[in-house]
Design an enzyme around this catalytic site. Structure first.
Site, PDB file in Angstrom:
ATOM      1  N   TYR A   1      -1.135  -7.492  16.954  1.00 34.93           N
ATOM      2  CA  TYR A   1      -1.414  -6.635  15.802  1.00 34.93           C
ATOM      3  C   TYR A   1      -2.483  -5.597  16.138  1.00 34.93           C
ATOM      4  O   TYR A   1      -2.330  -4.402  15.864  1.00 34.93           O
ATOM      5  CB  TYR A   1      -1.861  -7.496  14.625  1.00 34.93           C
ATOM      6  CG  TYR A   1      -2.078  -6.735  13.338  1.00 34.93           C
ATOM      7  CD1 TYR A   1      -1.000  -6.209  12.637  1.00 34.93           C
ATOM      8  CD2 TYR A   1      -3.355  -6.556  12.813  1.00 34.93           C
ATOM      9  CE1 TYR A   1      -1.196  -5.517  11.448  1.00 34.93           C
ATOM     10  CE2 TYR A   1      -3.565  -5.878  11.631  1.00 34.93           C
ATOM     11  CZ  TYR A   1      -2.477  -5.356  10.949  1.00 34.93           C
ATOM     12  OH  TYR A   1      -2.670  -4.663   9.777  1.00 34.93           O
TER      13      TYR A   1
ATOM     14  N   LEU B   1       0.816  -1.208   0.000  1.00 35.50           N
ATOM     15  CA  LEU B   1       0.000   0.000   0.000  1.00 35.50           C
ATOM     16  C   LEU B   1       0.853   1.263   0.000  1.00 35.50           C
ATOM     17  O   LEU B   1       0.507   2.258  -0.634  1.00 35.50           O
ATOM     18  CB  LEU B   1      -0.934  -0.014   1.214  1.00 35.50           C
ATOM     19  CG  LEU B   1      -1.923  -1.178   1.299  1.00 35.50           C
ATOM     20  CD1 LEU B   1      -2.824  -1.021   2.517  1.00 35.50           C
ATOM     21  CD2 LEU B   1      -2.755  -1.295   0.034  1.00 35.50           C
TER      22      LEU B   1
ATOM     23  N   LYS C   1      -2.114  -1.470  16.188  1.00 36.60           N
ATOM     24  CA  LYS C   1      -2.932  -0.617  15.325  1.00 36.60           C
ATOM     25  C   LYS C   1      -3.949   0.198  16.132  1.00 36.60           C
ATOM     26  O   LYS C   1      -4.278   1.329  15.769  1.00 36.60           O
ATOM     27  CB  LYS C   1      -3.639  -1.473  14.276  1.00 36.60           C
ATOM     28  CG  LYS C   1      -2.692  -2.144  13.291  1.00 36.60           C
ATOM     29  CD  LYS C   1      -1.826  -1.144  12.551  1.00 36.60           C
ATOM     30  CE  LYS C   1      -0.986  -1.785  11.473  1.00 36.60           C
ATOM     31  NZ  LYS C   1      -0.172  -0.806  10.712  1.00 36.60           N
TER      32      LYS C   1
ATOM     33  N   ASP D   1      15.494   0.197   8.651  1.00 37.25           N
ATOM     34  CA  ASP D   1      14.797  -0.666   9.598  1.00 37.25           C
ATOM     35  C   ASP D   1      14.094   0.250  10.593  1.00 37.25           C
ATOM     36  O   ASP D   1      14.739   0.885  11.425  1.00 37.25           O
ATOM     37  CB  ASP D   1      15.803  -1.567  10.310  1.00 37.25           C
ATOM     38  CG  ASP D   1      15.164  -2.444  11.396  1.00 37.25           C
ATOM     39  OD1 ASP D   1      13.927  -2.379  11.571  1.00 37.25           O
ATOM     40  OD2 ASP D   1      15.910  -3.170  12.071  1.00 37.25           O
TER      41      ASP D   1
END
Length: 263
Positions: free
Chosen positions: A168, A17, A172, A60
């Protein structure tokens, strides 16, 4: 703010994306600084876009010194081109599924948790904080005196994460939660903060899904019943850059999808 003749720092910019965003902004006349671990992909993208308005830095985002080197390289490039930094798109992210406690009664490893949080959350904040000193000093433009915009990437998992998405969803959800206070911190500088929270989109992450899993997720979409396209994500990011009234908010880009607890 118009993207043309401004430099945008895009983490994860050599794939997925974030790459779609880089291509879209470049087509609008922007200069793109691409930060990614994949040097081969980064070099290929610069060859595709042309090195006059694209630059790659092997980075990184879980490493502060690596981000620092990329920011310093970008600033040096900006001095050469004269095209000031207009924004940061924090697109680097990973997903590493794992139940918090497995069938053997073993807890999720802290290394797995750290891996996800260090890239998705810490990497996002570290990139933003290191770029900001070079944005707050930019000459304001337009009637509102705008200097730039920060675009972050959350996920529908921030709101309705599935089983196995504790790390995750935590990363988020944190990004979504910090959007408003970040906008408030930066308001006096004329810098906005917007987060886009996509659901199922065609990306490197979804390429690793089995056909059955992807089909199950598509079935959870209301309309359209398909994965989103990278270009649709990029269009939303471009609108977030150009529309100055978008600030301190999280934009769900999910086809009305609400993920089920399990597939």
């Amino acid at each position: 703010m118009k993207p043309a003749n401004r430099t945008f720092i895009i983490s994860g910019g050599a794939s997925g994306l974030a790459l779609a965003v880089a291509r879209d902004l470049h087509s609008a006349g922007a200069y793109v600084s691409l930060l990614d671990l994949n040097a081969d992909s980064g070099s290929a993208i610069v060859s595709e876009l042309g090195n006059s308005r694209a630059k790659f830095f092997e980075t990184d985002v879980s490493n502060t010194e690596s981000i620092q080197a990329a920011i310093q390289g970008t600033v040096k490039w900006v001095k050469e081109t004269g095209k000031e930094i207009g924004g940061v798109i924090a697109g680097a992210g990973v997903g590493l599924p794992g139940l918090i406690i497995d069938k053997k009664n073993e807890p999720l490893s802290i290394e797995s948790i750290d891996f996800v949080l260090n890239i998705n959350l810490r990497g996002t904040l570290d990139l933003i904080r290191q770029a900001l000193p070079y944005m707050t000093t930019v000459k304001p433009e337009g009637p509102d005196g705008e200097r730039g915009v920060i675009i972050m990437v959350a996920s529908s998992a921030a709101f309705d994460g599935q089983m196995g998405q504790v790390s995750y969803a935590a990363s988020k959800g944190a990004v979504a939660s910090l959007t408003l206070p970040l906008a408030r911190d930066l308001s006096k500088y004329g810098i906005r903060a917007v987060t886009v929270a996509p659901a199922l989109f065609d990306s490197n992450m979804t390429k690793m899904m089995s056909k059955k899993v992807k089909q199950s997720l598509e079935n959870a979409m209301e309309f359209p019943k398909r994965a989103g396209q990278p270009e649709e994500f990029a269009r939303t990011v471009r609108d977030s850059i150009e529309n100055s009234m978008l600030n301190g908010t999280v934009l769900r880009l999910d086809g009305a999808m609400r993920m089920p607890a399990r597939l």
